[in-house]
Design a protein around this motif. Sequence first.
Motif, PDB file in Angstrom:
ATOM      1  N   ASP A  25    -166.754  18.041  32.496  1.00 54.85           N
ATOM      2  CA  ASP A  25    -167.906  18.620  33.161  1.00 54.85           C
ATOM      3  C   ASP A  25    -167.953  20.133  33.028  1.00 54.85           C
ATOM      4  N   THR A  26    -166.804  20.810  33.022  1.00 52.80           N
ATOM      5  CA  THR A  26    -166.776  22.278  33.019  1.00 52.80           C
ATOM      6  C   THR A  26    -165.832  22.749  31.918  1.00 52.80           C
ATOM      7  N   LEU A  27    -166.321  23.726  31.167  1.00 56.27           N
ATOM      8  CA  LEU A  27    -165.505  24.336  30.116  1.00 56.27           C
ATOM      9  C   LEU A  27    -164.766  25.515  30.726  1.00 56.27           C
ATOM     10  N   LEU A  45    -173.700  18.193  29.179  1.00 59.33           N
ATOM     11  CA  LEU A  45    -174.406  17.086  29.803  1.00 59.33           C
ATOM     12  C   LEU A  45    -175.871  17.175  29.389  1.00 59.33           C
ATOM     13  N   SER A  46    -176.507  16.047  29.238  1.00 59.42           N
ATOM     14  CA  SER A  46    -177.870  16.070  28.689  1.00 59.42           C
ATOM     15  C   SER A  46    -178.762  15.088  29.425  1.00 59.42           C
ATOM     16  N   ILE A  47    -180.056  15.345  29.269  1.00 57.49           N
ATOM     17  CA  ILE A  47    -181.091  14.440  29.759  1.00 57.49           C
ATOM     18  C   ILE A  47    -182.283  14.561  28.818  1.00 57.49           C
ATOM     19  N   GLU A  48    -182.883  13.429  28.470  1.00 58.43           N
ATOM     20  CA  GLU A  48    -184.022  13.417  27.554  1.00 58.43           C
ATOM     21  C   GLU A  48    -185.309  13.219  28.333  1.00 58.43           C
ATOM     22  N   ASP A  49    -186.274  14.090  28.048  1.00 60.85           N
ATOM     23  CA  ASP A  49    -187.581  14.036  28.711  1.00 60.85           C
ATOM     24  C   ASP A  49    -188.586  13.419  27.729  1.00 60.85           C
ATOM     25  N   PRO A  60    -182.440  21.290  38.140  1.00 60.79           N
ATOM     26  CA  PRO A  60    -181.116  21.329  38.811  1.00 60.79           C
ATOM     27  C   PRO A  60    -180.817  20.079  39.632  1.00 60.79           C
ATOM     28  N   THR A  61    -181.843  19.325  40.015  1.00 59.96           N
ATOM     29  CA  THR A  61    -181.616  18.143  40.861  1.00 59.96           C
ATOM     30  C   THR A  61    -181.470  16.855  40.066  1.00 59.96           C
ATOM     31  N   LEU A  62    -181.669  16.916  38.727  1.00 61.49           N
ATOM     32  CA  LEU A  62    -181.604  15.708  37.916  1.00 61.49           C
ATOM     33  C   LEU A  62    -180.165  15.322  37.624  1.00 61.49           C
ATOM     34  N   ASN A  63    -179.942  14.052  37.321  1.00 66.60           N
ATOM     35  CA  ASN A  63    -178.611  13.533  36.991  1.00 66.60           C
ATOM     36  C   ASN A  63    -178.391  13.641  35.485  1.00 66.60           C
ATOM     37  N   PHE A  64    -177.614  14.603  35.059  1.00 60.53           N
ATOM     38  CA  PHE A  64    -177.257  14.777  33.655  1.00 60.53           C
ATOM     39  C   PHE A  64    -176.057  13.899  33.334  1.00 60.53           C
ATOM     40  N   SER A  65    -175.991  13.469  32.080  1.00 59.31           N
ATOM     41  CA  SER A  65    -174.890  12.600  31.660  1.00 59.31           C
ATOM     42  C   SER A  65    -174.469  12.970  30.241  1.00 59.31           C
ATOM     43  N   HIS A  66    -173.286  12.462  29.858  1.00 59.88           N
ATOM     44  CA  HIS A  66    -172.783  12.681  28.503  1.00 59.88           C
ATOM     45  C   HIS A  66    -173.458  11.688  27.554  1.00 59.88           C
ATOM     46  N   ASN A  67    -174.057  12.218  26.485  1.00 63.66           N
ATOM     47  CA  ASN A  67    -174.719  11.370  25.474  1.00 63.66           C
ATOM     48  C   ASN A  67    -174.399  11.955  24.095  1.00 63.66           C
ATOM     49  N   VAL A  68    -173.279  11.477  23.513  1.00 66.23           N
ATOM     50  CA  VAL A  68    -172.822  12.021  22.229  1.00 66.23           C
ATOM     51  C   VAL A  68    -173.800  11.691  21.105  1.00 66.23           C
ATOM     52  N   SER A  69    -174.544  10.576  21.212  1.00 74.12           N
ATOM     53  CA  SER A  69    -175.480  10.190  20.143  1.00 74.12           C
ATOM     54  C   SER A  69    -176.654  11.161  20.019  1.00 74.12           C
ATOM     55  N   LEU A  70    -176.799  12.039  21.016  1.00 78.81           N
ATOM     56  CA  LEU A  70    -177.894  13.012  20.970  1.00 78.81           C
ATOM     57  C   LEU A  70    -177.668  14.045  19.872  1.00 78.81           C
ATOM     58  N   PHE A  71    -176.410  14.280  19.501  1.00 76.85           N
ATOM     59  CA  PHE A  71    -176.070  15.351  18.570  1.00 76.85           C
ATOM     60  C   PHE A  71    -175.923  14.790  17.151  1.00 76.85           C
ATOM     61  N   HIS A  72    -176.227  15.635  16.187  1.00 74.44           N
ATOM     62  CA  HIS A  72    -176.114  15.252  14.769  1.00 74.44           C
ATOM     63  C   HIS A  72    -175.985  16.516  13.943  1.00 74.44           C
ATOM     64  N   ASP A  73    -175.209  16.436  12.856  1.00 73.42           N
ATOM     65  CA  ASP A  73    -174.937  17.617  12.029  1.00 73.42           C
ATOM     66  C   ASP A  73    -175.833  17.706  10.799  1.00 73.42           C
ATOM     67  N   SER A  74    -176.820  16.819  10.664  1.00 68.42           N
ATOM     68  CA  SER A  74    -177.790  16.881   9.572  1.00 68.42           C
ATOM     69  C   SER A  74    -179.159  16.515  10.134  1.00 68.42           C
ATOM     70  N   LYS A  75    -180.189  16.617   9.298  1.00 65.01           N
ATOM     71  CA  LYS A  75    -181.525  16.287   9.777  1.00 65.01           C
ATOM     72  C   LYS A  75    -181.592  14.826  10.208  1.00 65.01           C
ATOM     73  N   LYS A  76    -182.380  14.594  11.251  1.00 63.82           N
ATOM     74  CA  LYS A  76    -182.476  13.247  11.798  1.00 63.82           C
ATOM     75  C   LYS A  76    -183.943  12.897  12.008  1.00 63.82           C
ATOM     76  N   ASN A  77    -184.297  11.683  11.601  1.00 64.89           N
ATOM     77  CA  ASN A  77    -185.665  11.204  11.780  1.00 64.89           C
ATOM     78  C   ASN A  77    -185.736  10.467  13.109  1.00 64.89           C
ATOM     79  N   ASN A  78    -186.406  11.086  14.085  1.00 62.56           N
ATOM     80  CA  ASN A  78    -186.555  10.475  15.401  1.00 62.56           C
ATOM     81  C   ASN A  78    -187.786   9.584  15.499  1.00 62.56           C
TER      82      ASN A  78
END
Length: 691
Positions: A25-27, A45-49, A60-78
């Motif tokens: 949670d904290t670095l 921590l992330s949240i998708e809108d 600040p009141t939303l529940n953020f969570s860990h979502n590793v699939s959100l990140f990518h090191d190349s272009k991504k087609n969403n």
Amino acid sequence: MIRIFFLLLLFCYSNIAKGNITAKDTLATDFDNLPPGLDLRPWLLSIEDMEGQVTLQQVPTLNFSHNVSLFHDSKKNNGKGHDCWLRLSVKNTGSEDSVVTLFAGWHDHMYWYVQEGRQLQLLVQTGMMHDREDIRRWEHYAFPVKVPPGQTRTFYLHINNQFFNENPLMPVLYDAMQYNNFRNATLAHFRKEAAMIFMLLGMLLVCLTIAIINYIQLPDRSYLYFAAYMLGLILFFALRLDSKPYQLSIFYNWPMLKYYWDVPALLFCFYLMYLAFGKSFLNLQERYPFMERLFNIFASCIGGIIIICFYCIARGLYQVPGMIYSYVYLATLLPLLAVFAALAKRSRHHPLVRFFLFGSLCFYMASFGSFLMLIRPLGLISALGELSAPSLLIIIGVLMQSMFFLAGLSYRNKLVHHERTRTQELLIKQLNKNKELQHKLNEQLEELVKEQTTEILRKKQELEEQRKIHLETEYNKKLTEIELKAIRAQINPHFIFNCLNSIQLFVMQRDYEYAQKYLSDFSYLIRKTLDFSRRNFISLADEIAYLNTYLGLEKMRFENKMEYELAVDPLIATAELEIPAMLLQPYVENAVKYGMTNSRDHIGQLLIQFNQVEPDMLECLIEDNGIGINRSKSMRTLPKHHQSSGMEISSNRAELLNKMYNTGIHIDIIDKSEKNSVESGTIVRILIPQL
């Protein structure tokens, strides 16, 4: 055995641990001893809108969570736009107040906040679609992380990508020296791509300049379509600089242009202008009409698709044009191959097909090869999304296609020049032959006049010597016949003079096609005129054919401003009925001359009718809508020594025929304005008894 099992279990667990990132949670780190290129994914921590409805007060009141699939090191087609929030809590365990830098990639809109109590304070606002002040856009993508010693702060990064292809999203933390090294390496990479684009723009600009110069020298639609094709490519690749971070671009004040002219540019250049250029360059309308219809239908569809793409972009649906282009690209692969195969069969008979075919194949193979190269690293869906991103292979294909098309245009220009030169040479030869023919005709006419004059003198001498009453009748008959031939000899030069004037007019106007046709019909009239001059009577069918050819020539001379009609009574046997040769032509010629000068009617109307009024009487009516015979006499401005004698000759000739053969040829000339002041024109009524 148990030991081996535990060893395998330990090995699998270690591999799984390496593949997963431990979430925290904290670095907590010492900013003075920051590891190189610290990966922040375990602490973010992330949240998708998805709906874009999250407000700044709600974050600040939303529940953020860990979502590793959100990140990518190349272009991504969403498949659509992407809106997400990232939260990073950092604790400075060091003893000094140091500043480190967070870098998360290049995205459309990026907002960097720090939490103060329950409020978020905006620190940096930037993005590929947001920057409008700093044209270099370098330091704007690095977000400062400033935490006092021993304290903890929470930062929020709001990323909003409107385009369906998202740039790499890989948050990394750098200190000052590490970030400077990363900056220099990235800048060198993008400079290489920019240099390649600048080189391509220079070559495309040269092709555009050559096309414009050639169009000025030889106005041809092919050059216009090629110039539009080059201009569209220049704008497309110039906007590519705007999509490369940190590069100087003249369009930095209009960041939306790179979206508006992304997919529409490809459809416009590689489909719409390509089809228009191919249709004009290969002259499909004359050579391959079926293929020309297919090109028109497909070009109309592409034009409609471009309008749809602009509409979708204006509505913010950026993923739709990309999907449309992907479908268009895949749907046209096989039809284009079929078109190439059909053109390859005709390349032997049409040399321009080779240039068009080779240029098209170069780009076709380059684009298809680039697509295949993208499938392996990106997958089919992402590769389809990257079809609008030109690779080095596509750039080479574009250059090869442009050079083949430009070479084909130069070769086409050469063919047109040779064709014009050959046509001019043929016309010059035809004119020289016409002059020779005119000279021969003049010599023949002079000899004919001399012969007839000699014959008249000889007959007169014989009649004077004989002085016998019983030869008086024969003498008058011979004399009348000789005078009739002399009159016909006068008609021929008069008619030839008018025809040659018409031919001279077409040549001066450089209307070579009409001049050639006019010469062909004129030669036919000359032969018939010589034939008729040797005969006293001809069939009505020959006279109608002769007048029809003559009026066709006059219609070409007046550039279709004259309409004529020949009407024959169906009861008349035209092949059997005979009339005096060259009797009607002077009246028809006079009707054509004055029927074209009526200011109220822009088109001259001429009607020639042949009616059987009595069993032994033929009526010929020549009616025009000109100014009328009375007005033409009052407006005549010719010198006294110049007089049109065609009608006078025909009148004298009718009198001679009446004397020779005891016929009752009667000629009436009526001005239509005498009967009705509203109408204008002349009616010539000729009654010819049948012998």
